[in-house]
Design an enzyme around this catalytic site. Structure first.
Site, PDB file in Angstrom:
ATOM      1  N   LYS A 246     -60.723 -37.210 -21.670  1.00 64.43           N
ATOM      2  CA  LYS A 246     -60.055 -37.285 -22.963  1.00 64.43           C
ATOM      3  C   LYS A 246     -58.783 -36.445 -22.986  1.00 64.43           C
ATOM      4  O   LYS A 246     -57.910 -36.652 -23.796  1.00 64.43           O
ATOM      5  CB  LYS A 246     -61.042 -36.887 -24.052  1.00 64.43           C
ATOM      6  CG  LYS A 246     -62.031 -38.030 -24.261  1.00 64.43           C
ATOM      7  CD  LYS A 246     -63.236 -37.688 -25.091  1.00 64.43           C
ATOM      8  CE  LYS A 246     -64.181 -38.901 -25.095  1.00 64.43           C
ATOM      9  NZ  LYS A 246     -65.525 -38.602 -25.482  1.00 64.43           N
ATOM     10  N   ARG A 247     -58.678 -35.507 -22.062  1.00 61.54           N
ATOM     11  CA  ARG A 247     -57.479 -34.669 -22.077  1.00 61.54           C
ATOM     12  C   ARG A 247     -56.255 -35.381 -21.496  1.00 61.54           C
ATOM     13  O   ARG A 247     -55.137 -34.932 -21.678  1.00 61.54           O
ATOM     14  CB  ARG A 247     -57.728 -33.343 -21.354  1.00 61.54           C
ATOM     15  CG  ARG A 247     -58.039 -33.506 -19.906  1.00 61.54           C
ATOM     16  CD  ARG A 247     -58.226 -32.170 -19.203  1.00 61.54           C
ATOM     17  NE  ARG A 247     -58.493 -32.397 -17.804  1.00 61.54           N
ATOM     18  CZ  ARG A 247     -59.677 -32.746 -17.314  1.00 61.54           C
ATOM     19  NH1 ARG A 247     -60.721 -32.882 -18.118  1.00 61.54           N
ATOM     20  NH2 ARG A 247     -59.825 -32.961 -16.028  1.00 61.54           N
TER      21      ARG A 247
END
Ligand code: GLU
Length: 284
Positions: A246-247
């Site tokens: 998700k980063r």
């Protein structure tokens, strides 16, 4: 009738890897005249966010994916998980555990070969034999793996299109958590119960969840649930060769959508294995 599902956790925005997985699960059912379900795995009250749910629904529509039935939310199914936990407790297969993450890290700080499980350190069993546990203190519930395995009389198998007929061997996971301190059920418990309750026949998901399937197969045995077929697919890797996280903000579907990209075209490219520049599919 074939039934598949996509089961995202609304703890962040979906990225291309999720799109790849959702498309595979969707197409698997549609190509066979089956049904495709959407389940939001939002039992983690501390990390799940309602705004992510909205974004996920819009992302999937943008990709051209349509699901059957109402969206199912795990947060609305807690009584099912509780009932299963009560059954397992009554069978003497669970025990309360009061250890903090720090306690566990300290007790396994000198790892020896074989002390690590597929999902990190294996719980060393500190709370397994407590005499009079004080349930007013924060605790989770763990599966006593040895006792659970003692109930198994014939090999537990599952079919996986990539791995063939697999004999489940959950022992390396150790005493997994089935109800968390901060959530009424763990991923392992909720996913196993819901896939059965929703009549999912074919589970299409990333290879990163293959190891967890060994635990799910054991839970199916303990709870008397049907065993679906599994299709663990290779993961999509980011430009750095690492699995997408998700980063990697630039690759969120919402960012692509907001930048005016064509979702249907992206989905078709992913179907053909034409990955956006910089991405690669890992081999299984
Ligand atoms: N909710 C899980 C996740 O987002 C996936 C569950 C599954 O497909 O079994 O990683």
């Amino acid at each position: 009738m074939i039934v598949s599902r996509f089961a995202p956790s609304p703890t962040g925005r979906l990225h291309l890897g999720h799109a790849f997985s959702a498309i595979r699960a969707h197409d698997f059912a549609r190509e066979r005249g089956g049904r495709f379900l959407l389940r939001i795995e939002d039992i983690d009250g501390t990390r799940s966010r309602p705004e992510h749910v909205e974004t996920i629904l819009r992302d999937l529509e943008w990709l051209g994916l349509r699901w059957d039935d109402e969206v199912v939310f795990q947060s609305q199914r807690l009584s099912l998980y509780e009932a299963a936990l009560e059954r397992l407790k009554a069978a003497g297969l669970l025990y309360p555990c009061f250890c903090t993450r720090a306690d566990i890290a300290a007790s396994v700080s000198a790892p020896h070969p074989g002390s690590g499980g597929p999902e990190g350190p294996v719980y060393p069993g500190t709370c397994r034999t407590l005499d009079a546990p004080d349930l007013s203190r924060p605790h989770c519930w763990r599966l006593d793996m040895a006792r659970a395995l003692a109930t198994v009389s014939a090999p537990l198998r599952f079919e996986d299109s990539g791995h063939g007929l697999v004999e489940a061997d959950p022992v390396s996971h150790g005493d997994v958590v089935l109800a968390r301190k901060d959530a009424p059920a763990s991923y392992h418990l909720a996913v196993t119960i819901d896939d059965a309750a929703q009549g999912v026949t074919d589970i299409v998901r990333g290879e990163d969840l293959f190891a967890a399937t060994h635990v799910h197969r054991l839970l199916q045995h303990l709870l008397g649930l049907p065993v679906p077929r599994y299709h663990h697919h290779p993961l999509l890797l980011g430009p750095d060769g690492q699995r997408l996280a998700k980063r990697h903000n630039a690759s969120t579907l919402a960012a692509l959508r907001e930048a005016g990209e064509d979702g249907h075209a992206l989905a078709d490219a992913l179907r053909k294995g034409e990955l956006p520049i910089g991405f690669a599919a890992a081999s299984a």
